[in-house]
Design a protein around this motif. Structure first.
Motif, PDB file in Angstrom:
ATOM      1  N   HIS A 182     -11.412  -0.652  -8.401  1.00  0.00           N
ATOM      2  CA  HIS A 182     -11.902   0.764  -7.960  1.00  0.00           C
ATOM      3  C   HIS A 182     -12.323   1.012  -6.581  1.00  0.00           C
ATOM      4  CE1 HIS A 182     -15.128  -2.679  -7.909  1.00  0.00           C
ATOM      5  NE2 HIS A 182     -15.611  -1.821  -7.144  1.00  0.00           N
ATOM      6  N   PHE A 183     -11.546   0.062  -5.642  1.00  0.00           N
ATOM      7  CA  PHE A 183     -11.655   0.424  -4.234  1.00  0.00           C
ATOM      8  C   PHE A 183     -10.646   1.259  -4.057  1.00  0.00           C
ATOM      9  CE2 PHE A 183     -14.549  -3.416  -4.122  1.00  0.00           C
ATOM     10  CZ  PHE A 183     -15.275  -2.720  -3.092  1.00  0.00           C
ATOM     11  N   ASN A 184     -10.791   2.525  -3.363  1.00  0.00           N
ATOM     12  CA  ASN A 184      -9.610   3.397  -2.656  1.00  0.00           C
ATOM     13  C   ASN A 184      -8.840   2.956  -1.439  1.00  0.00           C
ATOM     14  OD1 ASN A 184      -7.992   5.625  -2.352  1.00  0.00           O
ATOM     15  ND2 ASN A 184      -9.656   6.698  -1.278  1.00  0.00           N
ATOM     16  N   VAL A 185      -7.839   1.906  -1.754  1.00  0.00           N
ATOM     17  CA  VAL A 185      -7.408   1.545  -0.498  1.00  0.00           C
ATOM     18  C   VAL A 185      -5.774   1.398  -1.125  1.00  0.00           C
ATOM     19  CG1 VAL A 185      -9.136  -0.134   0.297  1.00  0.00           C
ATOM     20  CG2 VAL A 185      -7.591  -0.982  -1.535  1.00  0.00           C
ATOM     21  N   SER A 186      -4.626   1.485  -0.083  1.00  0.00           N
ATOM     22  CA  SER A 186      -3.541   1.611  -0.416  1.00  0.00           C
ATOM     23  C   SER A 186      -2.981   0.164  -1.235  1.00  0.00           C
ATOM     24  CB  SER A 186      -2.657   1.893   0.885  1.00  0.00           C
ATOM     25  OG  SER A 186      -2.732   0.659   1.856  1.00  0.00           O
ATOM     26  N   LEU A 187      -1.713   0.125  -1.532  1.00  0.00           N
ATOM     27  CA  LEU A 187      -1.071  -1.059  -1.917  1.00  0.00           C
ATOM     28  C   LEU A 187      -0.872  -2.286  -1.046  1.00  0.00           C
ATOM     29  CD1 LEU A 187       1.326  -0.098  -5.018  1.00  0.00           C
ATOM     30  CD2 LEU A 187      -1.188  -0.743  -4.852  1.00  0.00           C
ATOM     31  N   ASP A 188      -0.713  -1.622   0.313  1.00  0.00           N
ATOM     32  CA  ASP A 188      -0.411  -2.510   1.120  1.00  0.00           C
ATOM     33  C   ASP A 188      -1.860  -3.266   1.570  1.00  0.00           C
ATOM     34  OD1 ASP A 188       2.008  -1.655   2.169  1.00  0.00           O
ATOM     35  OD2 ASP A 188       1.398  -0.159   3.207  1.00  0.00           O
ATOM     36  N   ARG A 189      -2.986  -2.673   1.465  1.00  0.00           N
ATOM     37  CA  ARG A 189      -4.199  -3.274   1.631  1.00  0.00           C
ATOM     38  C   ARG A 189      -4.297  -4.415   0.448  1.00  0.00           C
ATOM     39  NH1 ARG A 189      -5.152  -2.077   7.059  1.00  0.00           N
ATOM     40  NH2 ARG A 189      -6.224   0.257   7.050  1.00  0.00           N
ATOM     41  N   PHE A 190      -4.303  -3.962  -0.736  1.00  0.00           N
ATOM     42  CA  PHE A 190      -4.273  -4.868  -1.976  1.00  0.00           C
ATOM     43  C   PHE A 190      -3.358  -6.347  -1.732  1.00  0.00           C
ATOM     44  CE2 PHE A 190      -5.941  -1.564  -4.681  1.00  0.00           C
ATOM     45  CZ  PHE A 190      -7.134  -1.931  -4.744  1.00  0.00           C
ATOM     46  N   ALA A 191      -2.150  -5.807  -1.171  1.00  0.00           N
ATOM     47  CA  ALA A 191      -1.196  -6.993  -0.976  1.00  0.00           C
ATOM     48  C   ALA A 191      -1.510  -7.855   0.322  1.00  0.00           C
ATOM     49  CB  ALA A 191      -0.011  -6.485  -0.674  1.00  0.00           C
ATOM     50  N   LEU A 198       4.045  -6.722   0.662  1.00  0.00           N
ATOM     51  CA  LEU A 198       3.853  -5.706  -0.242  1.00  0.00           C
ATOM     52  C   LEU A 198       4.963  -5.938  -1.614  1.00  0.00           C
ATOM     53  CD1 LEU A 198       2.885  -3.076  -1.497  1.00  0.00           C
ATOM     54  CD2 LEU A 198       4.479  -1.997   0.181  1.00  0.00           C
ATOM     55  N   ALA A 199       6.312  -6.411  -1.212  1.00  0.00           N
ATOM     56  CA  ALA A 199       7.224  -6.622  -2.365  1.00  0.00           C
ATOM     57  C   ALA A 199       6.801  -7.886  -3.249  1.00  0.00           C
ATOM     58  CB  ALA A 199       8.486  -7.167  -1.454  1.00  0.00           C
ATOM     59  N   THR A 200       6.286  -8.904  -2.528  1.00  0.00           N
ATOM     60  CA  THR A 200       5.781 -10.035  -3.345  1.00  0.00           C
ATOM     61  C   THR A 200       4.802  -9.538  -4.315  1.00  0.00           C
ATOM     62  OG1 THR A 200       6.461 -11.605  -1.771  1.00  0.00           O
ATOM     63  CG2 THR A 200       4.756 -12.338  -3.522  1.00  0.00           C
ATOM     64  N   PHE A 201       3.732  -8.742  -3.738  1.00  0.00           N
ATOM     65  CA  PHE A 201       2.542  -8.424  -4.459  1.00  0.00           C
ATOM     66  C   PHE A 201       3.179  -7.610  -5.546  1.00  0.00           C
ATOM     67  CE2 PHE A 201      -0.287  -4.693  -5.495  1.00  0.00           C
ATOM     68  CZ  PHE A 201      -1.436  -5.260  -5.645  1.00  0.00           C
ATOM     69  N   LYS A 202       4.083  -6.824  -5.486  1.00  0.00           N
ATOM     70  CA  LYS A 202       4.621  -5.821  -6.501  1.00  0.00           C
ATOM     71  C   LYS A 202       5.089  -6.724  -7.743  1.00  0.00           C
ATOM     72  CE  LYS A 202       5.232  -1.692  -4.284  1.00  0.00           C
ATOM     73  NZ  LYS A 202       6.232  -0.319  -3.554  1.00  0.00           N
ATOM     74  N   ARG A 203       5.943  -7.629  -7.265  1.00  0.00           N
ATOM     75  CA  ARG A 203       6.564  -8.689  -8.077  1.00  0.00           C
ATOM     76  C   ARG A 203       5.588  -9.467  -9.040  1.00  0.00           C
ATOM     77  NH1 ARG A 203       9.467 -10.965  -4.609  1.00  0.00           N
ATOM     78  NH2 ARG A 203       8.362 -13.035  -4.233  1.00  0.00           N
ATOM     79  N   ASP A 204       4.796  -9.966  -8.248  1.00  0.00           N
ATOM     80  CA  ASP A 204       3.619 -10.795  -8.904  1.00  0.00           C
ATOM     81  C   ASP A 204       2.913 -10.083  -9.848  1.00  0.00           C
ATOM     82  OD1 ASP A 204       4.715 -12.986  -7.482  1.00  0.00           O
ATOM     83  OD2 ASP A 204       2.863 -13.170  -6.159  1.00  0.00           O
ATOM     84  N   PHE A 205       2.528  -8.738  -9.437  1.00  0.00           N
ATOM     85  CA  PHE A 205       1.709  -7.835 -10.263  1.00  0.00           C
ATOM     86  C   PHE A 205       2.544  -7.624 -11.553  1.00  0.00           C
ATOM     87  CE2 PHE A 205      -0.397  -4.007 -11.822  1.00  0.00           C
ATOM     88  CZ  PHE A 205      -1.628  -4.203 -11.175  1.00  0.00           C
ATOM     89  N   GLN A 206       3.736  -7.310 -11.410  1.00  0.00           N
ATOM     90  CA  GLN A 206       4.554  -6.947 -12.651  1.00  0.00           C
ATOM     91  C   GLN A 206       4.252  -8.258 -13.683  1.00  0.00           C
ATOM     92  OE1 GLN A 206       6.192  -4.013 -13.134  1.00  0.00           O
ATOM     93  NE2 GLN A 206       6.572  -4.575 -14.953  1.00  0.00           N
ATOM     94  N   LYS A 207       4.711  -9.308 -13.154  1.00  0.00           N
ATOM     95  CA  LYS A 207       4.598 -10.617 -14.128  1.00  0.00           C
ATOM     96  C   LYS A 207       3.347 -10.747 -14.782  1.00  0.00           C
ATOM     97  CE  LYS A 207       8.000 -13.197 -11.225  1.00  0.00           C
ATOM     98  NZ  LYS A 207       8.233 -14.309 -10.217  1.00  0.00           N
ATOM     99  N   ILE A 208       2.303 -10.323 -13.943  1.00  0.00           N
ATOM    100  CA  ILE A 208       0.900 -10.586 -14.564  1.00  0.00           C
ATOM    101  C   ILE A 208       0.408  -9.681 -15.663  1.00  0.00           C
ATOM    102  CG2 ILE A 208      -1.661 -10.672 -14.202  1.00  0.00           C
ATOM    103  CD1 ILE A 208      -0.492 -12.327 -11.333  1.00  0.00           C
TER     104      ILE A 208
END
Length: 283
Positions: A182-191, A198-208
């Motif tokens: 619910h926090f309004n932050v960019s994907l860069d921040r989450f990563a 960012l690339a690893t975050f997106k890859r891991d996210f897709q797997k989960i």
């Protein structure tokens, strides 16, 4: 109205109306005084309320929502000092200070006790802020150093916060996102906060989650919005910012596209149903 110096480490804020921050990420430690009004901070686990005269230290690399409420017929006012990493690293080397190896606190904001040294320091800042901008920079750099000295003297335990230069390590992405969607932050921040590129975050996210981060975030937020409107009877204007949407029109458009009805329509249905049920039980 908001008064501030561009690119300054010292920020004086003044608001006539209730205000919320945009992106909800704290990039640097911030030492602050609440001058007037009330600041409410929530980090997903804890809720903090700061009133006139309260001092606080907001910790870097934390997610938090800030709601600024001015006093009745008055202005919200706060004074903040940004303790940047470059300055803190220099002071760590100069003063030979290293943090103790202790368990990190879960608190995103540390409440500081009132002290005459803090008051004198903040009073001096208000005077220096009246100088022309070109005369402020050198003084303000010195005042940041002074703030660190005072914090260590009055609240020595913050040494382990200020001089901890470690970056976020790789953590459980699924648990983190479920707690912080619910926090309004960019994907860069989450990563970054989960210890990933960012690339690893997106890859891991897709797997989960088997879906892209953008799609999952929107659907998760909309699902929570439906629950809050239908079951908790929360108003539309109360929830859209709490769920990470930029503005009301964006939220309404996304909600209607996903559920086939406007959020106000859903709220009216369930709110009126509750009122009718209450009236029937009284007969």
């Amino acid at each position: 109205m908001s008064g501030q110096m561009k690119k300054s480490k010292i920020l004086y804020s003044c608001y006539f109306a209730r205000s919320r921050e945009g992106e909800q990420f704290i990039p640097e430690h911030v030492f602050s005084l609440q001058i007037a009004g009330t600041l409410t901070v929530t980090d997903g686990v804890n809720r903090y309320i700061f009133k006139e005269g309260d001092y606080r230290l907001s910790r870097r690399n934390r997610l938090a929502r800030f709601v600024k409420q001015p006093p009745e017929k008055g202005e919200f006012k706060s004074l903040s000092v940004y303790l940047d990493q470059e300055t803190l690293r220099k002071l760590s080397e100069e003063w030979k200070i290293q943090p103790d190896k202790v368990k990190d606190s879960a608190h995103s904001v540390i409440t500081l006790r009132d002290h005459v040294l803090y008051k004198s320091y903040m009073d001096s800042l208000l005077v220096y802020l009246q100088l022309p901008e070109d005369e402020q920079q050198i003084i303000m750099d010195l005042k940041v150093r002074e703030a660190v000295q005072l914090l260590l003297k009055v609240n020595p335990e913050v040494k382990n916060v200020l001089f901890d230069f470690t970056e976020p390590g790789k953590i459980d992405l699924e648990a983190f996102m479920i707690q912080n969607y619910h926090f309004n932050v960019s994907l860069d921040r989450f990563a970054y906060l989960t210890g990933r590129s960012l690339a690893t975050f997106k890859r891991d996210f897709q797997k989960i989650f088997h879906v892209s981060p953008h799609r999952w975030l929107q659907e998760r937020r909309l699902k929570e919005a439906f629950f809050l409107l239908a079951e908790k009877k929360r108003n539309v204007s109360e929830i859209y910012q709490d769920l990470g949407f930029e503005n009301l029109s964006h939220f309404s458009y996304a909600f209607k596209k996903h559920f086939g009805m406007a959020p106000t329509y859903l709220w009216n249905i369930h709110n009126n149903a509750s009122l009718n049920a209450g009236s029937s039980s009284e007969k």
